[in-house]
Design a protein around this motif. Structure first.
Motif, PDB file in Angstrom:
ATOM      1  N   LEU A 140      16.721   0.521   2.857  1.00 41.94           N
ATOM      2  CA  LEU A 140      15.420   1.010   2.416  1.00 41.94           C
ATOM      3  C   LEU A 140      14.838   0.832   1.098  1.00 41.94           C
ATOM      4  N   LEU A 141      15.502   0.729   0.259  1.00 42.18           N
ATOM      5  CA  LEU A 141      15.177   0.419  -1.244  1.00 42.18           C
ATOM      6  C   LEU A 141      14.471  -1.091  -1.115  1.00 42.18           C
ATOM      7  N   ALA A 142      15.196  -2.092  -0.326  1.00 44.19           N
ATOM      8  CA  ALA A 142      14.765  -3.375  -0.170  1.00 44.19           C
ATOM      9  C   ALA A 142      13.593  -3.400   0.514  1.00 44.19           C
ATOM     10  N   ALA A 143      13.229  -2.738   1.513  1.00 44.13           N
ATOM     11  CA  ALA A 143      12.256  -2.709   2.321  1.00 44.13           C
ATOM     12  C   ALA A 143      11.029  -2.169   1.322  1.00 44.13           C
ATOM     13  N   VAL A 144      11.305  -1.169   0.463  1.00 43.55           N
ATOM     14  CA  VAL A 144      10.575  -0.581  -0.338  1.00 43.55           C
ATOM     15  C   VAL A 144       9.867  -1.873  -1.412  1.00 43.55           C
ATOM     16  N   GLY A 145      10.775  -2.548  -1.880  1.00 44.31           N
ATOM     17  CA  GLY A 145      10.600  -3.714  -2.857  1.00 44.31           C
ATOM     18  C   GLY A 145       9.753  -4.670  -2.127  1.00 44.31           C
ATOM     19  N   VAL A 146      10.243  -5.124  -0.915  1.00 43.41           N
ATOM     20  CA  VAL A 146       9.352  -6.157  -0.146  1.00 43.41           C
ATOM     21  C   VAL A 146       7.871  -5.817  -0.023  1.00 43.41           C
ATOM     22  N   VAL A 147       7.868  -4.427   0.217  1.00 46.11           N
ATOM     23  CA  VAL A 147       6.368  -3.960   0.671  1.00 46.11           C
ATOM     24  C   VAL A 147       5.372  -3.956  -0.848  1.00 46.11           C
ATOM     25  N   LEU A 148       6.558  -3.431  -1.924  1.00 44.43           N
ATOM     26  CA  LEU A 148       5.702  -3.286  -3.141  1.00 44.43           C
ATOM     27  C   LEU A 148       5.096  -4.736  -3.814  1.00 44.43           C
ATOM     28  N   VAL A 149       6.057  -5.787  -3.555  1.00 52.10           N
ATOM     29  CA  VAL A 149       5.829  -7.288  -3.829  1.00 52.10           C
ATOM     30  C   VAL A 149       4.403  -7.748  -2.966  1.00 52.10           C
ATOM     31  N   ALA A 150       4.419  -7.318  -1.678  1.00 54.79           N
ATOM     32  CA  ALA A 150       3.187  -7.787  -1.062  1.00 54.79           C
ATOM     33  C   ALA A 150       2.057  -7.244  -1.429  1.00 54.79           C
ATOM     34  N   LEU A 151       2.250  -5.768  -1.871  1.00 58.21           N
ATOM     35  CA  LEU A 151       1.172  -5.228  -2.177  1.00 58.21           C
ATOM     36  C   LEU A 151       0.423  -5.763  -3.453  1.00 58.21           C
ATOM     37  N   THR A 152       1.384  -6.008  -4.377  1.00 57.10           N
ATOM     38  CA  THR A 152       1.113  -6.733  -6.044  1.00 57.10           C
ATOM     39  C   THR A 152       0.315  -7.823  -5.461  1.00 57.10           C
ATOM     40  N   LEU A 153       0.787  -8.877  -4.354  1.00 59.47           N
ATOM     41  CA  LEU A 153       0.267  -9.955  -4.267  1.00 59.47           C
ATOM     42  C   LEU A 153      -1.072  -9.798  -3.503  1.00 59.47           C
ATOM     43  N   ALA A 154      -1.404  -8.884  -2.846  1.00 58.20           N
ATOM     44  CA  ALA A 154      -2.804  -8.483  -2.301  1.00 58.20           C
ATOM     45  C   ALA A 154      -3.678  -8.100  -3.604  1.00 58.20           C
ATOM     46  N   LEU A 155      -3.225  -7.619  -4.713  1.00 54.78           N
ATOM     47  CA  LEU A 155      -4.146  -7.477  -5.883  1.00 54.78           C
ATOM     48  C   LEU A 155      -4.578  -8.678  -6.227  1.00 54.78           C
ATOM     49  N   PHE A 156      -4.004  -9.897  -6.337  1.00 53.65           N
ATOM     50  CA  PHE A 156      -4.217 -11.120  -7.203  1.00 53.65           C
ATOM     51  C   PHE A 156      -4.986 -12.096  -5.901  1.00 53.65           C
TER      52      PHE A 156
END
Length: 181
Positions: A140-156
């Motif tokens: 679950l924490l790894a899935a959260v991390g993957v989604v947060l990385v994707a969201l961060t990339l979406a900002l850039f």
């Protein structure tokens, strides 16, 4: 069979196209669950066999998930709206609790986002995702991390390119789930 750099570029292009297709198929909000579930089936097939499934099998998968997934898009959007309301009320001081409750609300929201990612990986089975998240908390924490990385990339990236991240996000979620399962 030897793989070279062109296979990696082809796979990346295919994932980018998949992201755009999922985004377009999710625009009528009621089809979002079926679109993501079908894309998940396609990514799983690609990871197992290194080929994409036939369009006919994907259309059958989409039709099979359409009725079951009608709730997914509106529920996700409603959840985001209520979290936004909570955060807005806590930041303005309308709701008592201040920073402590705000931190708790955001932590629950992030964990719910990880659970939603696991639902996507499992093809739209919320109870299975719940059981998997409880039995394997690091997943679950790894899935959260993957989604947060994707969201961060979406900002850039340019807003027109954000949809291509959807395919890469699904691929990464499947890879992490296969590794930690």
């Amino acid at each position: 069979m030897t793989r070279d750099w062109r296979d990696s570029v082809r796979a990346a292009a295919d994932l980018a196209i998949l992201g755009f297709v999922v985004t377009v198929a999710s625009l009528p909000l009621l089809t979002a669950g079926a679109a993501v579930g079908t894309a998940s089936v396609a990514v799983r097939h690609f990871q197992e066999y290194e080929t994409w499934p036939r369009l006919s099998s994907l259309s059958v998968a989409f039709r099979g998930r359409l009725v079951r997934g009608l709730w997914a898009g509106p529920a996700f959007l409603g959840g985001l709206f209520f979290i936004w309301l909570d955060v807005l009320g806590l930041r303005r001081g309308v709701v008592p609790g201040g920073p402590v409750v705000l931190t708790a609300v955001l932590a629950v929201a992030v964990l719910a986002l990880g659970w939603a990612a696991l639902v996507a990986v499992l093809g739209g089975h919320p109870r299975d995702a719940y059981a998997l998240a409880l039995s394997r908390p690091p997943l679950l924490l790894a899935a959260v991390g993957v989604v947060l990385v994707a969201l961060t990339l979406a900002l850039f990236v340019h807003p027109a390119l954000v949809p291509l991240l959807v395919g890469f996000l699904l691929y990464a979620l499947h890879a992490v789930t296969a590794r930690l399962r």
